[in-house]
Design a protein around this motif. Structure first.
Motif, PDB file in Angstrom:
ATOM      1  N   GLU A 167      -4.596  -1.390  73.669  1.00  0.00           N
ATOM      2  CA  GLU A 167      -4.642  -3.017  73.896  1.00  0.00           C
ATOM      3  C   GLU A 167      -3.540  -3.610  73.266  1.00  0.00           C
ATOM      4  O   GLU A 167      -3.265  -4.632  74.088  1.00  0.00           O
ATOM      5  CB  GLU A 167      -5.804  -3.514  72.842  1.00  0.00           C
ATOM      6  CG  GLU A 167      -7.287  -2.952  73.161  1.00  0.00           C
ATOM      7  CD  GLU A 167      -8.439  -3.162  71.998  1.00  0.00           C
ATOM      8  OE1 GLU A 167      -8.000  -3.242  70.927  1.00  0.00           O
ATOM      9  OE2 GLU A 167      -9.482  -3.297  72.462  1.00  0.00           O
ATOM     10  N   ARG A 168      -2.544  -3.292  72.687  1.00  0.00           N
ATOM     11  CA  ARG A 168      -1.142  -3.643  72.395  1.00  0.00           C
ATOM     12  C   ARG A 168      -0.517  -3.677  73.757  1.00  0.00           C
ATOM     13  O   ARG A 168      -0.045  -4.487  74.379  1.00  0.00           O
ATOM     14  CB  ARG A 168      -0.512  -3.041  71.364  1.00  0.00           C
ATOM     15  CG  ARG A 168      -0.937  -3.456  70.128  1.00  0.00           C
ATOM     16  CD  ARG A 168      -0.112  -2.819  69.284  1.00  0.00           C
ATOM     17  NE  ARG A 168      -0.562  -3.127  67.525  1.00  0.00           N
ATOM     18  CZ  ARG A 168       0.014  -2.403  66.572  1.00  0.00           C
ATOM     19  NH1 ARG A 168       1.087  -1.723  66.741  1.00  0.00           N
ATOM     20  NH2 ARG A 168      -0.457  -2.853  65.422  1.00  0.00           N
ATOM     21  N   GLY A 169      -0.468  -2.387  74.401  1.00  0.00           N
ATOM     22  CA  GLY A 169       0.127  -2.314  75.760  1.00  0.00           C
ATOM     23  C   GLY A 169      -0.477  -3.145  76.811  1.00  0.00           C
ATOM     24  O   GLY A 169       0.047  -3.826  77.567  1.00  0.00           O
ATOM     25  N   LEU A 170      -2.029  -3.354  76.662  1.00  0.00           N
ATOM     26  CA  LEU A 170      -2.404  -4.642  77.813  1.00  0.00           C
ATOM     27  C   LEU A 170      -1.946  -5.726  77.460  1.00  0.00           C
ATOM     28  O   LEU A 170      -1.581  -6.513  78.405  1.00  0.00           O
ATOM     29  CB  LEU A 170      -3.995  -4.343  77.659  1.00  0.00           C
ATOM     30  CG  LEU A 170      -4.860  -5.433  78.194  1.00  0.00           C
ATOM     31  CD1 LEU A 170      -4.518  -5.245  79.624  1.00  0.00           C
ATOM     32  CD2 LEU A 170      -6.304  -5.477  77.515  1.00  0.00           C
ATOM     33  N   GLY A 171      -1.664  -6.170  76.217  1.00  0.00           N
ATOM     34  CA  GLY A 171      -1.065  -7.367  75.917  1.00  0.00           C
ATOM     35  C   GLY A 171       0.201  -7.640  76.402  1.00  0.00           C
ATOM     36  O   GLY A 171       0.739  -8.635  76.908  1.00  0.00           O
ATOM     37  N   ARG A 172       1.241  -6.663  76.205  1.00  0.00           N
ATOM     38  CA  ARG A 172       2.426  -6.559  76.777  1.00  0.00           C
ATOM     39  C   ARG A 172       2.428  -6.764  78.301  1.00  0.00           C
ATOM     40  O   ARG A 172       3.233  -7.362  79.060  1.00  0.00           O
ATOM     41  CB  ARG A 172       3.445  -5.423  76.401  1.00  0.00           C
ATOM     42  CG  ARG A 172       3.426  -5.332  74.880  1.00  0.00           C
ATOM     43  CD  ARG A 172       4.828  -4.455  74.618  1.00  0.00           C
ATOM     44  NE  ARG A 172       3.850  -2.920  74.591  1.00  0.00           N
ATOM     45  CZ  ARG A 172       3.321  -2.486  73.707  1.00  0.00           C
ATOM     46  NH1 ARG A 172       3.243  -2.937  72.339  1.00  0.00           N
ATOM     47  NH2 ARG A 172       2.871  -1.031  73.679  1.00  0.00           N
ATOM     48  N   LEU A 173       1.529  -5.894  78.797  1.00  0.00           N
ATOM     49  CA  LEU A 173       1.355  -5.898  80.478  1.00  0.00           C
ATOM     50  C   LEU A 173       0.897  -7.339  80.792  1.00  0.00           C
ATOM     51  O   LEU A 173       1.442  -8.040  81.920  1.00  0.00           O
ATOM     52  CB  LEU A 173       0.513  -5.045  80.738  1.00  0.00           C
ATOM     53  CG  LEU A 173       0.546  -4.535  82.505  1.00  0.00           C
ATOM     54  CD1 LEU A 173       1.879  -4.214  82.734  1.00  0.00           C
ATOM     55  CD2 LEU A 173      -0.398  -3.617  82.835  1.00  0.00           C
ATOM     56  N   GLN A 174       0.072  -7.992  80.205  1.00  0.00           N
ATOM     57  CA  GLN A 174      -0.237  -9.370  80.603  1.00  0.00           C
ATOM     58  C   GLN A 174       0.944 -10.477  80.312  1.00  0.00           C
ATOM     59  O   GLN A 174       1.128 -11.209  81.315  1.00  0.00           O
ATOM     60  CB  GLN A 174      -1.399  -9.892  79.713  1.00  0.00           C
ATOM     61  CG  GLN A 174      -2.837  -9.235  79.997  1.00  0.00           C
ATOM     62  CD  GLN A 174      -3.694  -9.509  79.027  1.00  0.00           C
ATOM     63  OE1 GLN A 174      -4.180  -8.677  78.087  1.00  0.00           O
ATOM     64  NE2 GLN A 174      -4.285 -10.578  79.074  1.00  0.00           N
ATOM     65  N   ALA A 175       1.580 -10.264  79.187  1.00  0.00           N
ATOM     66  CA  ALA A 175       2.757 -11.075  79.133  1.00  0.00           C
ATOM     67  C   ALA A 175       3.856 -10.829  80.256  1.00  0.00           C
ATOM     68  O   ALA A 175       4.408 -11.558  80.838  1.00  0.00           O
ATOM     69  CB  ALA A 175       3.629 -10.741  77.657  1.00  0.00           C
ATOM     70  N   GLN A 176       4.189  -9.601  80.631  1.00  0.00           N
ATOM     71  CA  GLN A 176       4.805  -9.252  81.815  1.00  0.00           C
ATOM     72  C   GLN A 176       4.512  -9.883  83.051  1.00  0.00           C
ATOM     73  O   GLN A 176       5.382 -10.533  83.854  1.00  0.00           O
ATOM     74  CB  GLN A 176       4.996  -7.648  81.794  1.00  0.00           C
ATOM     75  CG  GLN A 176       5.701  -6.999  80.945  1.00  0.00           C
ATOM     76  CD  GLN A 176       5.543  -5.312  81.212  1.00  0.00           C
ATOM     77  OE1 GLN A 176       5.368  -4.979  81.946  1.00  0.00           O
ATOM     78  NE2 GLN A 176       6.100  -4.795  80.153  1.00  0.00           N
ATOM     79  N   ALA A 177       3.153 -10.010  83.153  1.00  0.00           N
ATOM     80  CA  ALA A 177       2.727 -10.659  84.476  1.00  0.00           C
ATOM     81  C   ALA A 177       3.031 -12.169  84.285  1.00  0.00           C
ATOM     82  O   ALA A 177       3.508 -12.716  85.396  1.00  0.00           O
ATOM     83  CB  ALA A 177       1.183 -10.339  84.608  1.00  0.00           C
ATOM     84  N   GLY A 178       2.880 -12.855  83.241  1.00  0.00           N
ATOM     85  CA  GLY A 178       3.190 -14.180  82.987  1.00  0.00           C
ATOM     86  C   GLY A 178       4.707 -14.524  83.248  1.00  0.00           C
ATOM     87  O   GLY A 178       5.029 -15.310  83.788  1.00  0.00           O
TER      88      GLY A 178
ATOM     89  N   ALA B 142       6.867 -12.502  84.838  1.00  0.00           N
ATOM     90  CA  ALA B 142       7.104 -12.270  86.536  1.00  0.00           C
ATOM     91  C   ALA B 142       6.788 -13.815  87.035  1.00  0.00           C
ATOM     92  O   ALA B 142       7.573 -14.089  88.041  1.00  0.00           O
ATOM     93  CB  ALA B 142       6.340 -11.167  86.929  1.00  0.00           C
ATOM     94  N   SER B 143       5.750 -14.324  86.750  1.00  0.00           N
ATOM     95  CA  SER B 143       5.358 -15.483  87.695  1.00  0.00           C
ATOM     96  C   SER B 143       6.365 -16.676  87.150  1.00  0.00           C
ATOM     97  O   SER B 143       6.757 -17.498  88.157  1.00  0.00           O
ATOM     98  CB  SER B 143       3.830 -15.872  87.155  1.00  0.00           C
ATOM     99  OG  SER B 143       2.998 -15.254  87.573  1.00  0.00           O
TER     100      SER B 143
ATOM    101  N   THR C 288       6.495 -12.797  92.689  1.00  0.00           N
ATOM    102  CA  THR C 288       4.926 -12.860  92.604  1.00  0.00           C
ATOM    103  C   THR C 288       4.332 -11.846  92.877  1.00  0.00           C
ATOM    104  O   THR C 288       3.095 -11.865  92.370  1.00  0.00           O
ATOM    105  CB  THR C 288       4.967 -14.009  93.952  1.00  0.00           C
ATOM    106  OG1 THR C 288       5.644 -15.303  93.349  1.00  0.00           O
ATOM    107  CG2 THR C 288       3.365 -14.282  93.918  1.00  0.00           C
ATOM    108  N   ARG C 289       4.646 -10.775  93.614  1.00  0.00           N
ATOM    109  CA  ARG C 289       4.121  -9.705  93.999  1.00  0.00           C
ATOM    110  C   ARG C 289       4.026  -8.727  92.867  1.00  0.00           C
ATOM    111  O   ARG C 289       3.043  -8.136  92.635  1.00  0.00           O
ATOM    112  CB  ARG C 289       4.660  -8.887  95.243  1.00  0.00           C
ATOM    113  CG  ARG C 289       4.679  -9.723  96.468  1.00  0.00           C
ATOM    114  CD  ARG C 289       3.406  -9.268  97.112  1.00  0.00           C
ATOM    115  NE  ARG C 289       3.044  -7.658  97.164  1.00  0.00           N
ATOM    116  CZ  ARG C 289       3.809  -6.919  98.099  1.00  0.00           C
ATOM    117  NH1 ARG C 289       4.527  -7.449  98.990  1.00  0.00           N
ATOM    118  NH2 ARG C 289       3.323  -5.737  98.088  1.00  0.00           N
ATOM    119  N   VAL C 290       5.158  -8.680  91.867  1.00  0.00           N
ATOM    120  CA  VAL C 290       5.159  -8.020  90.669  1.00  0.00           C
ATOM    121  C   VAL C 290       4.029  -8.215  89.703  1.00  0.00           C
ATOM    122  O   VAL C 290       3.628  -7.810  89.201  1.00  0.00           O
ATOM    123  CB  VAL C 290       6.666  -7.894  90.296  1.00  0.00           C
ATOM    124  CG1 VAL C 290       6.692  -7.464  88.983  1.00  0.00           C
ATOM    125  CG2 VAL C 290       7.594  -7.462  91.121  1.00  0.00           C
TER     126      VAL C 290
END
Length: 657
Positions: free
Chosen positions: A443-454, A456-457, A503-505
C-alpha cells in the motif's frame, strides 16, 4: 453491536470524516516494531480491520474572522471574500450546477469523492485554454496533492469557466476574482475524455506517509479475481436446502459430505487428487455497492457466476447471519472474518468493506465442504431473503450430528495430528506478521505510484506551458517582429511532444496503480486471510472441542458400584433402584459413544482443513498471485518504456541551433 462479526481482538476502527485532515491522523505501522505480532495471546493481537483509521479526505472547514465558513482544501487564500452558508463559492460547491455533478460522476464512478490529477488534466485539456492557464488552475486547487476532492474539483471547474469567459488571452485567474464573478459565471465548456485510459482512472487519495492500513484501500474493479484463470461458467449449481439442516431431511450417502463432494469414498488421498487445479474451477461471487436506503442502510448486490438466480440484494446484517450460521454448523472449518461495521462510514470505508465481503463470500463458496451448504445457497439465490428468514427456522446443529466417517476415513487421520497442528500453530504469529508487513509495504508502494502519476501530470503541464511561452520570450517571435523564429517554433513543438509523453506516463502509472490495488493488494490480503482463518480455527477448537466424556465415565462407574451394593444388600425395592441406575447408565454410555465419535470427527475436520484446504490454497494463491504481479509489472514497465522510446525518436527532429 457494530463490531460483532470481528471475532478476534483489536479495537474498533476509529471513525473518520470526509472533512478530517490527513496530517492529524495517527497511523499504526506494523514495520515500526521488530516483533511480528505483539499481544498477550499465543497468536498475538493482529486485527487487520483496526490497524488505523480511514485516510482523511480534506481539511476541516476553517472560519474567518467574521466566523463564516471557508471552503476547505482549495488552495491558500481561497476564503478571501467568501460568504458562508449557501452564498459565495460555498454555495456553488454545496449546490453545484448539473454539469458539475455530471462531470464528477463520469470521473468518479465509484463515488469516492476524489478525482485523480491525471483525470482532471485530461478533462481540462478539452477546455482549449492555454497550458499555463490550466497549470495555474490545477495549482490553485490541488495543493500539491495527486487528487482533487469534490469541493476542489468544483472550484477548478468554476475557474475554467472564469478563464473561458475572460476576453483576455492571459486571464486573471484567482480565487478572489472567481468570488467576485460568481453572479455572472457561465458554465465551463468541457467534456469528459472518452479515451480508454479513463476506464481505469484511479479515483483514490494518496496513501498517508506511513502507508495505508487494512481498512483504507478502495477497490477499482469489482470484476477481477487474482486467483481466477479459467473463464466463468453460467450454470445451475443449486443444493437442496433440506440437505444442510433445514426442512425435511434427505438421506445422505456414506461419504463424509452430504453429497460426497467433501471427502470422497476412499479417503483423503482421493480427495487431495480431486483438489488438484481447484483454482481453475473457482466459483466467483461479485459484491457491489448499491444506493443507500435512508441514512444508514447500505445494501449490496451479490451475484454468483454459477448459480442462476441472478443478482440479489443483501444487507451487511445478512452477511453476519450467514457467518453466524456457518460458525455454528462448521465450528471446525476454516472461515474468514467479516469486515466491521461502524456508524457514519465514508466512501473509502464502504469500498474497503465491500472488498472484505467479497473475499469472505468467495472463500466460502469455494470451500470443498461449505460450498454445498443450503443456507449459503439460499443466501446467494433467494430474492426475498429477509422474508425468507422470518418464515423459515434454520437448523444450526453441528455437522458432526448428521455426518459420519467411514472406517477408511477414520484410519486416514494421522496419529501425530496434534504435532502437525502444533507446527502450524507455532509459526502462525510470524507468518501473519510478515503478511501484514507485505500488505502495508504494497500500500505504501501504491501511494508512491499515485504520487508519481500526479507528478507526471504536473510535469506535463509545466513543460507544455514552457513550450507555449517560449515564443513570447523570443525577440524574433514577438508581435511586430519581421519573419519568425524556426528555432523557437521547433523547440516549442518538441516540448509539446515531451508534455504529451509525460501525460502518457501519468496515464500508464494510473493503470499500474489500479492493477496493483485490484489484484496484488487483494491477493496479499486473501493469503493473509487464510492464515487468520486458521488462527481463529485454533481458538474455536480450544473452546468448543472440549466435552464431558471423563465426567460421564465417572458417573457411570459410580452408578455401577452403587447398583452392585444394592444387589448385594437386597433391601426392599432394590430392583426398582437398580433399574433406574441401569437406565441412567445406558443413557450416559450412549452419550459417551456420541461424544467419542465427535472427537474423531473433529480430528478428521482439523486434518482435512490442514491437509486439503489450507495446504492447497496457501501454495496456489501465493504462486498465482506473484505470477500475476510479475506479468502486470512487466507490462507496465514495457508500456512506459515504449512512451520514452517513441519520444526519443520524435525528439531527433527537435532543433538545437
Amino acid at each position: 453491536m457494530f463490531n460483532a462479526p470481528r471475532r478476534m481482538g483489536g479495537p474498533a476502527l476509529a471513525q473518520s470524516s470526509l472533512l478530517k485532515s490527513t496530517s492529524s491522523s495517527a497511523y499504526a505501522d506494523p514495520l515500526a516494531s521488530s516483533a511480528p505480532l505483539p499481544g498477550g495471546s499465543g497468536f498475538g493481537d493482529l486485527d487487520p480491520w483496526s490497524a488505523a483509521p480511514s485516510p482523511a479526505r480534506s481539511e476541516t472547514p476553517r472560519r474567518d474572522s467574521a466566523g463564516e465558513d471557508i471552503v476547505p482544501g482549495v488552495g491558500a487564500g481561497i476564503g478571501s471574500g467568501l460568504g458562508g452558508g449557501r452564498e459565495g463559492l460555498n454555495g456553488l460547491i454545496d449546490d453545484p450546477p448539473a454539469l458539475y455533478a455530471s462531470l464528477l460522476e463520469q470521473l468518479d464512478p465509484n463515488n469516492l469523492g476524489e478525482v485523480s490529477l491525471s483525470s482532471v488534466h485530461r478533462l481540462l485539456a478539452t477546455s482549449r485554454l492555454p497550458a499555463i492557464t490550466v497549470e495555474k488552475i490545477i495549482n490553485l486547487t490541488s495543493r500539491e496533492k495527486s487528487s482533487l476532492a469534490r469541493q476542489e474539483f468544483f472550484c477548478a471547474l468554476a475557474l475554467v469557466a472564469l478563464a473561458q469567459s475572460s476576453p483576455s488571452s492571459d486571464p486573471d485567474i484567482s480565487i478572489e476574482q472567481l468570488s467576485a464573478s460568481l453572479a455572472k459565471l457561465p458554465l465551463p465548456d468541457l467534456k469528459a475524455n472518452p479515451s480508454p485510459s479513463n476506464n481505469n482512472t484511479l479515483n483514490v487519495p494518496l496513501a498517508p506517509a506511513r502507508g495505508y492500513s487494512e481498512g483504507e484501500s478502495p477497490s477499482i474493479s469489482n470484476g477481477f479475481d487474482a486467483w481466477e484463470t479459467a473463464a466463468r461458467q453460467n450454470g445451475n449449481d443449486h443444493s437442496d436446502v433440506s440437505a444442510s439442516g433445514f426442512g425435511e431431511e434427505i438421506p445422505t450417502s456414506t461419504g463424509y459430505s452430504v453429497n460426497g463432494s467433501a471427502f470422497q469414498e476412499g479417503g483423503p488421498g482421493v480427495e487431495a487428487e480431486s483438489q488438484k487445479d481447484y483454482w481453475k474451477k473457482l466459483e466467483t461471487v461479485e459484491v457491489s455497492l448499491t444506493q443507500k436506503e435512508g441514512w444508514f442502510l447500505q445494501k449490496y448486490t451479490v451475484e454468483s457466476s454459477r448459480r442462476s438466480a441472478g443478482p440479489v440484494s443483501r444487507r451487511y446484517s445478512d452477511f453476519v447471519w450467514l457467518l453466524d450460521t456457518l460458525l455454528k454448523r462448521y465450528p471446525f472449518r476454516l472461515l474468514p472474518a467479516l469486515p466491521p461495521k461502524r456508524i457514519g462510514p465514508d466512501a473509502i470505508f464502504l469500498e474497503t468493506r465491500r472488498k472484505g465481503l467479497r473475499r469472505f463470500i468467495n472463500f466460502v463458496v469455494n470451500h470443498p465442504v461449505m460450498k454445498d451448504d443450503g443456507a449459503l445457497n439460499v443466501f446467494l439465490t433467494e430474492p426475498s431473503f429477509e422474508s425468507w428468514r422470518k418464515r423459515t427456522k434454520v437448523s444450526t446443529d453441528e455437522e458432526s450430528l448428521s455426518k459420519k466417517l467411514n472406517h477408511a476415513q477414520e484410519m486416514s487421520i494421522p496419529a501425530d495430528l496434534e504435532e502437525k497442528l502444533g507446527v502450524l500453530r507455532d509459526h502462525l504469529p510470524a507468518i501473519l506478521g510478515s503478511y501484514q508487513k507485505l500488505v502495508v509495504l504494497a500500500e505504501r508502494g501504491l501511494g508512491r505510484l499515485q504520487a508519481q502519476a500526479g507528478d507526471a501530470s504536473r510535469m506535463a503541464l509545466s513543460v507544455q506551458s514552457v513550450g507555449e511561452e517560449m515564443r513570447g520570450c523570443c525577440y524574433r517571435c514577438v508581435a511586430g517582429a519581421t519573419g519568425g523564429c524556426s528555432l523557437c517554433e521547433g523547440v516549442g513543438r518538441g516540448l509539446g511532444e515531451v508534455g504529451e509523453s509525460w501525460t502518457r506516463v501519468a496515464e500508464e502509472s494510473e493503470k499500474r496503480a489500479a492493477t496493483i490495488l485490484s489484484t496484488h493488494i487483494e491477493s496479499l490480503k486473501s493469503q493473509r486471510d487464510l492464515y487468520l482463518s486458521f488462527r481463529d480455527l485454533f481458538v474455536r477448537h480450544d473452546r468448543f472441542a472440549k466435552d464431558s466424556v471423563e465426567s460421564l465415565r465417572k458417573k457411570v462407574e459410580t452408578r455401577q458400584k452403587k447398583a452392585e451394593s444394592l444387589k448385594a444388600a437386597q433391601k426392599a425395592g432394590w430392583e426398582v433402584e437398580v433399574d433406574k441406575l441401569v437406565a441412567a447408565t445406558d443413557q450416559d454410555n450412549s452419550q459417551i459413544t456420541i461424544l467419542l465419535a465427535r472427537r474423531v470427527f473433529i480430528r478428521a475436520c482439523m486434518w482435512h482443513e490442514l491437509s486439503i484446504v489450507h495446504h492447497s490454497r496457501q501454495a496456489a494463491q501465493a504462486t498465482l498471485g506473484w505470477r500475476q504481479f510479475a506479468r502486470d509489472q512487466n507490462a507496465g514497465v514495457k508500456a512506459i518504456g515504449g512512451v520514452w522510446e517513441a519520444l526519443e525518436e520524435r525528439l531527433d527532429a527537435m532543433p538545437v541551433d
